[in-house]
Write a protein that holds these residues in place. Sequence first.
Motif, PDB file in Angstrom:
ATOM      1  N   GLU A 194       0.815  -1.212   0.000  1.00  0.00           N
ATOM      2  CA  GLU A 194       0.000   0.000   0.000  1.00  0.00           C
ATOM      3  C   GLU A 194       0.849   1.262   0.000  1.00  0.00           C
ATOM      4  O   GLU A 194       0.325   2.357  -0.145  1.00  0.00           O
ATOM      5  CB  GLU A 194      -0.934   0.002   1.219  1.00  0.00           C
ATOM      6  CG  GLU A 194      -1.941  -1.143   1.202  1.00  0.00           C
ATOM      7  CD  GLU A 194      -2.872  -1.108   2.395  1.00  0.00           C
ATOM      8  OE1 GLU A 194      -2.631  -0.284   3.317  1.00  0.00           O
ATOM      9  OE2 GLU A 194      -3.828  -1.893   2.421  1.00  0.00           O
ATOM     10  N   THR A 195       2.161   1.081   0.162  1.00  0.00           N
ATOM     11  CA  THR A 195       3.064   2.236   0.172  1.00  0.00           C
ATOM     12  C   THR A 195       4.246   1.982  -0.755  1.00  0.00           C
ATOM     13  O   THR A 195       4.549   0.839  -1.099  1.00  0.00           O
ATOM     14  CB  THR A 195       3.599   2.540   1.588  1.00  0.00           C
ATOM     15  OG1 THR A 195       4.378   1.422   2.045  1.00  0.00           O
ATOM     16  CG2 THR A 195       2.465   2.816   2.564  1.00  0.00           C
ATOM     17  N   GLU A 245       8.220   6.369   3.337  1.00  0.00           N
ATOM     18  CA  GLU A 245       7.074   5.644   2.788  1.00  0.00           C
ATOM     19  C   GLU A 245       6.070   6.658   2.254  1.00  0.00           C
ATOM     20  O   GLU A 245       5.713   7.608   2.947  1.00  0.00           O
ATOM     21  CB  GLU A 245       6.399   4.777   3.860  1.00  0.00           C
ATOM     22  CG  GLU A 245       7.302   3.746   4.514  1.00  0.00           C
ATOM     23  CD  GLU A 245       7.666   2.592   3.602  1.00  0.00           C
ATOM     24  OE1 GLU A 245       6.933   2.367   2.615  1.00  0.00           O
ATOM     25  OE2 GLU A 245       8.674   1.922   3.882  1.00  0.00           O
ATOM     26  N   ALA A 302       2.203   6.732   0.581  1.00  0.00           N
ATOM     27  CA  ALA A 302       1.008   5.931   0.300  1.00  0.00           C
ATOM     28  C   ALA A 302       0.699   5.956  -1.192  1.00  0.00           C
ATOM     29  O   ALA A 302       0.680   7.021  -1.814  1.00  0.00           O
ATOM     30  CB  ALA A 302      -0.178   6.456   1.103  1.00  0.00           C
ATOM     31  N   ASN A 346      -2.081   5.426  -2.680  1.00  0.00           N
ATOM     32  CA  ASN A 346      -3.342   6.100  -3.007  1.00  0.00           C
ATOM     33  C   ASN A 346      -3.246   7.617  -2.885  1.00  0.00           C
ATOM     34  O   ASN A 346      -4.207   8.332  -3.176  1.00  0.00           O
ATOM     35  CB  ASN A 346      -4.497   5.561  -2.160  1.00  0.00           C
ATOM     36  CG  ASN A 346      -4.281   5.774  -0.662  1.00  0.00           C
ATOM     37  OD1 ASN A 346      -3.340   6.461  -0.242  1.00  0.00           O
ATOM     38  ND2 ASN A 346      -5.148   5.183   0.146  1.00  0.00           N
ATOM     39  N   GLU A 347      -2.087   8.109  -2.440  1.00  0.00           N
ATOM     40  CA  GLU A 347      -1.883   9.557  -2.363  1.00  0.00           C
ATOM     41  C   GLU A 347      -1.008  10.067  -3.508  1.00  0.00           C
ATOM     42  O   GLU A 347      -0.762  11.265  -3.622  1.00  0.00           O
ATOM     43  CB  GLU A 347      -1.247   9.936  -1.019  1.00  0.00           C
ATOM     44  CG  GLU A 347      -2.164   9.699   0.174  1.00  0.00           C
ATOM     45  CD  GLU A 347      -1.506  10.047   1.496  1.00  0.00           C
ATOM     46  OE1 GLU A 347      -0.322  10.494   1.467  1.00  0.00           O
ATOM     47  OE2 GLU A 347      -2.151   9.878   2.543  1.00  0.00           O
TER      48      GLU A 347
END
Length: 303
Positions: A98-99, A137, A139, A141-142
Amino acid sequence: MMSQTIEPITFTVPLSFEAHEIAEQCGKQSNQKNFKQVYLNTLAVYALDYYLRCMGFETDWPVSDSRNPLMLKLMDVADLDVKQVGKIECRPVLSDAETCHIPYDAWGDRIGYVAVHLDESLKQARLLGFTKTAAKEVALNEMSAIEDLLTYMNRIQQLKPVKLTNWFEDVFDAGWQVMNELLNPEQLQLNFRNNSTVSIERGQKIDLGMQLAESSLALVVTLPPEANSEVDIRVQVYPMGNQTYLPPGLKMILVDELEEVLLEAESRESDNFLKFEFSSELRELFSITVALGEASVTQSFLV
């Protein structure tokens, strides 16, 4: 009414025999314990190199740190040099992460970072997204869409900015001079009073032609001694030569990379200089326009 989730557009690259051959070669040039990481890094760089060349950019992977045997032994780097743009870091992402991990080794001389997902068979790579943020790290989704990277790169090519991060390494573009080569003694004294801390400072002569009756101006940029995630910047315009005051009506305008005006100043009678003070995040673009009447000069910068 049911809502729909719009998936971000990604780009998939086949990892050919050539890709694995390059990864094998680079892995062997590194320390044995780093072989796997270098192998994956190389596949990630291969994918971005393939994509950018498809998009019409000219890359120069052989001169990048990620193809330098010494750098591969010493550092965790996966950079790709793009001509007239700069270096982009390509970080491999596996399984359901996820990262995106960005090692400290890659926090420096980069215009941004791309997350590249490698499938389990290492037969395909998918470009997931882009970020300007250097962090341990980030994300996934960012991250911005990969198309935003193209927009950013096209803007850099168009503006040909002065790369201010080079100044922290004592590397300056031609034409950027020390203050005593540009300003007269009285101006140097005035500038010193306005700059009480140790700093990096350079200036460039700018000419507005007949609008200033062949007189010139000096555009002066001041940075702190070291770079942080945010950089405090001072920009000033001084008259050059025997001129004491700026011509009335001279404008200085600060514009961001989206061409939005952030600051604007205009000289009055008996103004010795114009000044902006602001902070900018690393890898941000901005431009300074100096204008008088119909004449103007614009200089762009990449922090």
